[in-house]
Design a protein around this motif. Structure first.
Motif, PDB file in Angstrom:
ATOM      1  N   PRO A  40       2.993  -6.029   4.993  1.00 53.86           N
ATOM      2  CA  PRO A  40       2.394  -5.004   5.842  1.00 53.86           C
ATOM      3  C   PRO A  40       3.187  -4.801   7.131  1.00 53.86           C
ATOM      4  N   ARG A  47       4.826   3.019   4.988  1.00 57.05           N
ATOM      5  CA  ARG A  47       4.759   2.179   3.800  1.00 57.05           C
ATOM      6  C   ARG A  47       3.392   2.359   3.147  1.00 57.05           C
ATOM      7  N   VAL A  48       3.396   2.294   1.818  1.00 48.33           N
ATOM      8  CA  VAL A  48       2.154   2.467   1.056  1.00 48.33           C
ATOM      9  C   VAL A  48       2.022   1.300   0.088  1.00 48.33           C
ATOM     10  N   LEU A  49       0.788   0.863  -0.115  1.00 52.72           N
ATOM     11  CA  LEU A  49       0.461  -0.179  -1.083  1.00 52.72           C
ATOM     12  C   LEU A  49      -0.385   0.445  -2.178  1.00 52.72           C
ATOM     13  N   TYR A  65       0.820  -1.352   6.229  1.00 57.16           N
ATOM     14  CA  TYR A  65       0.805  -0.215   5.322  1.00 57.16           C
ATOM     15  C   TYR A  65       0.039   0.919   5.994  1.00 57.16           C
ATOM     16  N   SER A 120       4.601   3.264  10.541  1.00 58.24           N
ATOM     17  CA  SER A 120       4.775   2.699   9.208  1.00 58.24           C
ATOM     18  C   SER A 120       4.531   3.778   8.168  1.00 58.24           C
ATOM     19  N   CYS A 135      -3.360  -5.888   5.329  1.00 59.05           N
ATOM     20  CA  CYS A 135      -2.533  -4.684   5.256  1.00 59.05           C
ATOM     21  C   CYS A 135      -2.457  -4.000   6.585  1.00 59.05           C
TER      22      CYS A 135
END
Length: 115
Positions: free
Chosen positions: A89, A29-31, A91, A27, A115
């Motif tokens: 998520p 991906r960032v939050l 993340y 992943s 997350c």
């Protein structure tokens, strides 16, 4: 408040190199929690698969969308409290920048477990 953000000192470029080094695994991906006008989100989105930027102020989000890279297709703006918005998520990294001072409580910490 939105207009006052232009007076905040920017993060040094090295911050984004450090954050990039923390993103591992499948992943990418960032939050970004409490993103405000999205300074971290807008400057970091090019280095990740997707970045979800959350803020409870619609005015901050609208300003962020109008700033450089605010319309990046990998940047997803989410209006609301992180405890209540529909996160997507997993993340690889959660950032909070200067927004976490004094507001992280139990319900917010529970949101991070999603997350």
């Amino acid at each position: 408040m939105v207009e006052a953000y232009r007076y905040r000192p920017p993060y040094p470029a090295e911050v984004f190199d450090i954050l990039a080094g923390l993103v591992h695994g499948k992943s990418r991906r960032v939050l970004d929690v409490g993103c405000g006008t999205g300074y971290i989100a807008r400057n970091f989105v090019e280095r990740v698969e997707r970045l979800d930027a959350v803020d409870f102020s619609q005015h901050m989000i609208e300003k962020g969308k109008s700033l450089p890279n605010g319309d990046n297709p990998r940047l997803r703006w989410l209006h609301g409290r992180v405890e209540n918005v529909a996160l997507d998520p997993p993340y690889a990294l959660v950032t909070a920048g200067e927004s976490c001072t004094g507001w992280i409580g139990t319900s917010c910490c529970r949101a991070f477990t999603r997350c």
